[in-house]
Scaffold this active site. Structure first.
Site, PDB file in Angstrom:
ATOM      1  N   HIS A   1      26.099 -19.002   6.017  1.00 30.36           N
ATOM      2  CA  HIS A   1      26.335 -19.437   7.393  1.00 30.36           C
ATOM      3  C   HIS A   1      25.291 -20.496   7.750  1.00 30.36           C
ATOM      4  O   HIS A   1      24.110 -20.334   7.442  1.00 30.36           O
ATOM      5  CB  HIS A   1      26.236 -18.243   8.350  1.00 30.36           C
ATOM      6  CG  HIS A   1      26.487 -18.636   9.762  1.00 30.36           C
ATOM      7  ND1 HIS A   1      27.746 -18.877  10.255  1.00 30.36           N
ATOM      8  CD2 HIS A   1      25.629 -18.875  10.784  1.00 30.36           C
ATOM      9  CE1 HIS A   1      27.655 -19.252  11.517  1.00 30.36           C
ATOM     10  NE2 HIS A   1      26.382 -19.248  11.867  1.00 30.36           N
TER      11      HIS A   1
ATOM     12  N   ASP B   1      29.578 -12.714  10.743  1.00 31.41           N
ATOM     13  CA  ASP B   1      28.224 -13.201  10.419  1.00 31.41           C
ATOM     14  C   ASP B   1      27.154 -12.161  10.742  1.00 31.41           C
ATOM     15  O   ASP B   1      26.075 -12.497  11.246  1.00 31.41           O
ATOM     16  CB  ASP B   1      27.929 -14.521  11.178  1.00 31.41           C
ATOM     17  CG  ASP B   1      28.977 -15.588  10.921  1.00 31.41           C
ATOM     18  OD1 ASP B   1      29.466 -15.680   9.779  1.00 31.41           O
ATOM     19  OD2 ASP B   1      29.314 -16.335  11.856  1.00 31.41           O
TER      20      ASP B   1
ATOM     21  N   ASN C   1      28.320 -14.206   2.083  1.00 29.16           N
ATOM     22  CA  ASN C   1      28.734 -15.357   2.892  1.00 29.16           C
ATOM     23  C   ASN C   1      27.526 -16.241   3.152  1.00 29.16           C
ATOM     24  O   ASN C   1      26.387 -15.763   3.186  1.00 29.16           O
ATOM     25  CB  ASN C   1      29.280 -14.866   4.238  1.00 29.16           C
ATOM     26  CG  ASN C   1      29.768 -16.001   5.123  1.00 29.16           C
ATOM     27  OD1 ASN C   1      30.438 -16.933   4.648  1.00 29.16           O
ATOM     28  ND2 ASN C   1      29.437 -15.958   6.401  1.00 29.16           N
TER      29      ASN C   1
ATOM     30  N   SER D   1      21.762 -19.169   6.280  1.00 31.08           N
ATOM     31  CA  SER D   1      21.561 -17.756   5.963  1.00 31.08           C
ATOM     32  C   SER D   1      22.619 -17.311   4.967  1.00 31.08           C
ATOM     33  O   SER D   1      23.787 -17.692   5.098  1.00 31.08           O
ATOM     34  CB  SER D   1      21.734 -16.892   7.225  1.00 31.08           C
ATOM     35  OG  SER D   1      20.886 -17.321   8.263  1.00 31.08           O
TER      36      SER D   1
HETATM   37  C1  GRF Z   1      29.121 -24.636   5.267  1.00 32.24           C
HETATM   38  O1  GRF Z   1      28.262 -25.243   6.192  1.00 32.24           O
HETATM   39  C2  GRF Z   1      28.966 -23.147   5.297  1.00 32.24           C
HETATM   40  O2  GRF Z   1      27.698 -22.718   5.661  1.00 32.24           O
HETATM   41  C3  GRF Z   1      29.947 -22.743   6.376  1.00 32.24           C
HETATM   42  O3  GRF Z   1      31.022 -23.601   6.202  1.00 32.24           O
HETATM   43  C4  GRF Z   1      30.583 -24.820   5.647  1.00 32.24           C
HETATM   44  C5  GRF Z   1      31.449 -25.091   4.447  1.00 32.24           C
HETATM   45  O4  GRF Z   1      31.287 -26.404   3.982  1.00 32.24           O
HETATM   46  N1  GRF Z   1      30.276 -21.341   6.291  1.00 32.24           N
HETATM   47  P1  GRF Z   1      31.954 -26.847   2.608  1.00 32.24           P
HETATM   48  O5  GRF Z   1      33.439 -26.559   2.719  1.00 32.24           O
HETATM   49  O6  GRF Z   1      31.291 -26.058   1.511  1.00 32.24           O
HETATM   50  O7  GRF Z   1      31.672 -28.310   2.510  1.00 32.24           O
END
Ligand code: GRF
Length: 228
Positions: free
Chosen positions: A129, A165, A127, A156
């Site tokens: 984050h 997370d 994932n 991260s």
């Molecule tokens: C990203 O900032 C990611 O870190 C978080 O959700 C957002 C997704 O953005 N988990 P996108 O849909 O890839 O534009």
């Protein structure tokens, strides 16, 4: 179930790349950036499937425009009623199996995966984050960073376990918080790093450089616990 000890994934090659499914719920800009990176140079990983739980997610249109196999696996019935979590996850597992997926890449997937899903899947899930975990987990990382007055944030990438997370960290990148930032400007700056880091981390995994040991996660060639 915690991730298995040992090598994360398999050692792949550019001829036989690691088959990634990217799970999204929203705009899909991270998925798109990853696919562009994978198409710009021969890498040992390839996105072969995009799954969205949201029918109308912008990312679904982006995935289709990229010519990717794209599946919507909704978590709601057409009536708006919730589909039981285990039924929804069983449908996701079925699609992953149909496409011979080797790793699940979460990129803005706004659902927690249950321990049952992780144990049935039995393969890596990663994932991304938008904060420097363990600080500011959850759905409002940028807002929480701005409220805290922190002057540095980042992103991260971690292995997914049953928490939110919380899994072992693989890599982080730092981004300054500027005096006049709002959630949008900060989010935009963090995404630049997100889009650079995800292909890099997947390459480490696909090259057999990421290991989970009893002392924690190690990336060959990288100093342990290096933050930024
Ligand atoms: C990203 O900032 C990611 O870190 C978080 O959700 C957002 C997704 O953005 N988990 P996108 O849909 O890839 O534009």
């Amino acid at each position: 179930m915690p991730p298995h000890l040992g090598l994360i994934g398999r050692t792949a090659t550019t001829d036989e790349p690691m088959r990634c499914a990217v799970l999204i719920s929203g705009s899909g800009s991270g998925m798109e950036a990853l696919v562009h990176a994978q198409r710009a140079a021969p890498l040992a990983h390839q996105t072969v499937l995009v799954i969205s739980n949201q029918t109308d997610a912008e990312g679904v249109q982006r995935a289709l425009a990229l010519g990717l196999a794209t599946e919507v696996v909704p978590h709601l019935k057409p009536s708006g009623e919730r589909i039981p979590r285990h039924d929804h996850e069983a449908a996701v597992l079925e699609v992953l199996g149909q496409h011979n997926i080797e790793i699940v890449v979460l990129a803005g997937y706004m659902r927690l995966l249950s321990p049952r899903f992780l144990s049935r899947w039995g393969r890596p899930v990663v994932n991304i984050h938008p904060s420097l975990l363990p600080n500011f987990p959850g759905a409002h990382a940028h807002r929480d960073v701005l409220t805290s007055g922190a002057t540095v944030t980042g992103c991260s990438i971690h292995l997914v376990d049953e928490g939110m997370d919380t899994g072992d960290l693989i890599a982080q990148a730092c981004v300054p918080v500027l005096p006049h930032d709002d959630e949008v400007s900060l989010g935009r700056r963090v995404k630049v790093e997100e889009h650079r880091l995800y292909p890099q981390v997947l390459s480490w995994i696909a090259e057999g450089r990421v290991q989970l040991t009893t002392d924690g996660l190690r990336v060959e060639g990288q100093a342990p616990n290096r933050v930024c």
